[in-house]
Design a protein around this motif. Structure first.
Motif, PDB file in Angstrom:
ATOM      1  N   MET A   1      -7.130   0.808  -7.407  1.00  0.00           N
ATOM      2  CA  MET A   1      -7.195   0.482  -8.826  1.00  0.00           C
ATOM      3  C   MET A   1      -6.103   1.230  -9.567  1.00  0.00           C
ATOM      4  N   LYS A   2      -5.576   0.597 -10.554  1.00  0.00           N
ATOM      5  CA  LYS A   2      -4.487   1.148 -11.353  1.00  0.00           C
ATOM      6  C   LYS A   2      -4.958   2.369 -12.146  1.00  0.00           C
ATOM      7  N   LYS A   3      -4.105   3.419 -12.195  1.00  0.00           N
ATOM      8  CA  LYS A   3      -4.451   4.633 -12.927  1.00  0.00           C
ATOM      9  C   LYS A   3      -3.619   4.822 -14.183  1.00  0.00           C
ATOM     10  N   HIS A   4      -2.321   4.548 -14.145  1.00  0.00           N
ATOM     11  CA  HIS A   4      -1.421   4.796 -15.272  1.00  0.00           C
ATOM     12  C   HIS A   4      -0.370   3.691 -15.344  1.00  0.00           C
ATOM     13  N   ALA A  12       3.309  -3.180 -11.345  1.00  0.00           N
ATOM     14  CA  ALA A  12       2.217  -2.939 -12.290  1.00  0.00           C
ATOM     15  C   ALA A  12       1.205  -4.085 -12.257  1.00  0.00           C
ATOM     16  N   ARG A  13       1.701  -5.319 -12.180  1.00  0.00           N
ATOM     17  CA  ARG A  13       0.809  -6.481 -12.134  1.00  0.00           C
ATOM     18  C   ARG A  13      -0.061  -6.463 -10.878  1.00  0.00           C
ATOM     19  N   VAL A  14       0.563  -6.176  -9.736  1.00  0.00           N
ATOM     20  CA  VAL A  14      -0.191  -6.141  -8.478  1.00  0.00           C
ATOM     21  C   VAL A  14      -1.218  -5.009  -8.498  1.00  0.00           C
ATOM     22  N   LEU A  15      -0.820  -3.837  -8.965  1.00  0.00           N
ATOM     23  CA  LEU A  15      -1.770  -2.725  -9.023  1.00  0.00           C
ATOM     24  C   LEU A  15      -2.954  -3.048  -9.927  1.00  0.00           C
ATOM     25  N   ALA A  16      -2.692  -3.723 -11.036  1.00  0.00           N
ATOM     26  CA  ALA A  16      -3.771  -4.081 -11.961  1.00  0.00           C
ATOM     27  C   ALA A  16      -4.748  -5.077 -11.348  1.00  0.00           C
ATOM     28  N   ARG A  17      -4.279  -5.880 -10.392  1.00  0.00           N
ATOM     29  CA  ARG A  17      -5.143  -6.868  -9.728  1.00  0.00           C
ATOM     30  C   ARG A  17      -5.985  -6.274  -8.605  1.00  0.00           C
ATOM     31  N   MET A  18      -5.636  -5.086  -8.155  1.00  0.00           N
ATOM     32  CA  MET A  18      -6.277  -4.527  -6.970  1.00  0.00           C
ATOM     33  C   MET A  18      -7.734  -4.177  -7.228  1.00  0.00           C
ATOM     34  N   GLY A  19      -8.564  -4.567  -6.281  1.00  0.00           N
ATOM     35  CA  GLY A  19      -9.971  -4.191  -6.284  1.00  0.00           C
ATOM     36  C   GLY A  19     -10.251  -3.279  -5.107  1.00  0.00           C
ATOM     37  N   LYS A  63      -5.116   4.547  -7.037  1.00  0.00           N
ATOM     38  CA  LYS A  63      -6.123   5.321  -6.313  1.00  0.00           C
ATOM     39  C   LYS A  63      -6.246   4.749  -4.905  1.00  0.00           C
ATOM     40  N   ALA A  64      -5.689   5.455  -3.937  1.00  0.00           N
ATOM     41  CA  ALA A  64      -5.779   5.029  -2.539  1.00  0.00           C
ATOM     42  C   ALA A  64      -6.905   5.794  -1.863  1.00  0.00           C
ATOM     43  N   GLU A  65      -7.719   5.069  -1.104  1.00  0.00           N
ATOM     44  CA  GLU A  65      -8.766   5.748  -0.342  1.00  0.00           C
ATOM     45  C   GLU A  65      -8.447   5.786   1.147  1.00  0.00           C
ATOM     46  N   ARG A  66      -7.499   4.926   1.579  1.00  0.00           N
ATOM     47  CA  ARG A  66      -7.161   4.870   2.995  1.00  0.00           C
ATOM     48  C   ARG A  66      -5.701   4.475   3.140  1.00  0.00           C
ATOM     49  N   ALA A  67      -5.047   5.027   4.159  1.00  0.00           N
ATOM     50  CA  ALA A  67      -3.652   4.705   4.455  1.00  0.00           C
ATOM     51  C   ALA A  67      -3.526   4.426   5.946  1.00  0.00           C
ATOM     52  N   PRO A 120      12.975   4.603  11.080  1.00  0.00           N
ATOM     53  CA  PRO A 120      11.980   3.840  11.836  1.00  0.00           C
ATOM     54  C   PRO A 120      10.538   4.094  11.394  1.00  0.00           C
ATOM     55  N   TYR A 121       9.789   3.015  11.338  1.00  0.00           N
ATOM     56  CA  TYR A 121       8.345   3.050  11.074  1.00  0.00           C
ATOM     57  C   TYR A 121       7.996   3.713   9.741  1.00  0.00           C
ATOM     58  N   ALA A 122       8.835   3.566   8.742  1.00  0.00           N
ATOM     59  CA  ALA A 122       8.559   4.086   7.400  1.00  0.00           C
ATOM     60  C   ALA A 122       7.837   3.001   6.608  1.00  0.00           C
ATOM     61  N   ASN A 123       6.582   2.801   6.976  1.00  0.00           N
ATOM     62  CA  ASN A 123       5.735   1.767   6.379  1.00  0.00           C
ATOM     63  C   ASN A 123       4.322   2.320   6.242  1.00  0.00           C
ATOM     64  N   VAL A 124       3.614   1.862   5.225  1.00  0.00           N
ATOM     65  CA  VAL A 124       2.204   2.248   5.064  1.00  0.00           C
ATOM     66  C   VAL A 124       1.448   1.093   4.417  1.00  0.00           C
ATOM     67  N   ILE A 125       0.217   0.923   4.847  1.00  0.00           N
ATOM     68  CA  ILE A 125      -0.714   0.018   4.163  1.00  0.00           C
ATOM     69  C   ILE A 125      -1.667   0.912   3.396  1.00  0.00           C
ATOM     70  N   LEU A 126      -1.681   0.746   2.082  1.00  0.00           N
ATOM     71  CA  LEU A 126      -2.590   1.511   1.221  1.00  0.00           C
ATOM     72  C   LEU A 126      -3.778   0.641   0.853  1.00  0.00           C
ATOM     73  N   HIS A 127      -4.976   1.184   1.020  1.00  0.00           N
ATOM     74  CA  HIS A 127      -6.197   0.482   0.634  1.00  0.00           C
ATOM     75  C   HIS A 127      -6.733   1.107  -0.649  1.00  0.00           C
ATOM     76  N   SER A 128      -7.061   0.264  -1.589  1.00  0.00           N
ATOM     77  CA  SER A 128      -7.495   0.685  -2.904  1.00  0.00           C
ATOM     78  C   SER A 128      -8.857   1.385  -2.874  1.00  0.00           C
ATOM     79  N   GLY A 129      -8.919   2.473  -3.602  1.00  0.00           N
ATOM     80  CA  GLY A 129     -10.190   3.144  -3.840  1.00  0.00           C
ATOM     81  C   GLY A 129     -10.702   2.754  -5.218  1.00  0.00           C
ATOM     82  N   VAL A 130     -11.595   3.541  -5.742  1.00  0.00           N
ATOM     83  CA  VAL A 130     -12.095   3.330  -7.106  1.00  0.00           C
ATOM     84  C   VAL A 130     -11.930   4.625  -7.878  1.00  0.00           C
ATOM     85  N   ILE A 131     -11.790   4.521  -9.191  1.00  0.00           N
ATOM     86  CA  ILE A 131     -11.535   5.706 -10.003  1.00  0.00           C
ATOM     87  C   ILE A 131     -12.806   6.264 -10.629  1.00  0.00           C
ATOM     88  N   PHE A 132     -13.952   5.779 -10.213  1.00  0.00           N
ATOM     89  CA  PHE A 132     -15.210   6.331 -10.728  1.00  0.00           C
ATOM     90  C   PHE A 132     -16.098   6.767  -9.594  1.00  0.00           C
TER      91      PHE A 132
END
Length: 132
Positions: A1-4, A12-19, A63-67, A120-132
């Motif tokens: 979820m978007k923080k700032h 910004a648009r993609v972050l705002a859409r994240m659940g 807010k990332a909860e998993r990478a 090499p291998y400079a990639n990450v998948i970030l999974h959205s957390g929640v801010i509450f």
């Protein structure tokens, strides 16, 4: 979820859409972007912007909860491994999977942010957390 706020309007648009549990990829310039997944290309030249600058910018607003990282980074990219350890210390769950599995998981992402990174291998998948 978007923080700032974030200056790049597409990011910004993609972050705002994240659940909760949705995923976002930050990728080097060589990672293939799966068909049907939005690509936000912020690359300007080889190495610009680098993976860590984009990762830091996104994490300041997300807010990332998993990478998820490619396990091959363990032997091919010490800087990525060091950052994954920092993220784990900051209470972000870290998972390492083979690169082929990593690329498969990218198909589920809301977007791929393509950087100018060329290590090499400079990639990450970030999974959205929640801010509450």
């Amino acid at each position: 979820m978007k923080k700032h706020g974030h200056l790049n309007r597409d990011i910004a648009r993609v972050l705002a859409r994240m659940g909760h549990t949705d995923s976002l990829v930050i990728a080097d310039c060589g990672l293939p972007v799966p068909d049907g997944v939005e690509c936000i290309d912020v690359s300007l030249a080889v190495g610009v912007p680098d993976f860590f600058a984009v990762l830091d910018s996104v994490l300041a607003d997300f807010k990332a909860e998993r990478a998820v990282f490619a396990s091959e980074a363990q032997t091919h990219n010490a800087a990525v491994v060091a950052r994954s350890r920092e993220m784990a210390a900051a209470h972000i769950a870290v998972e390492n999977v083979p690169h082929e599995e990593f690329k498969r998981r990218c198909r589920e992402a809301k977007a791929v942010i393509r950087t100018g990174e060329c290590s090499p291998y400079a990639n990450v998948i970030l999974h959205s957390g929640v801010i509450f």
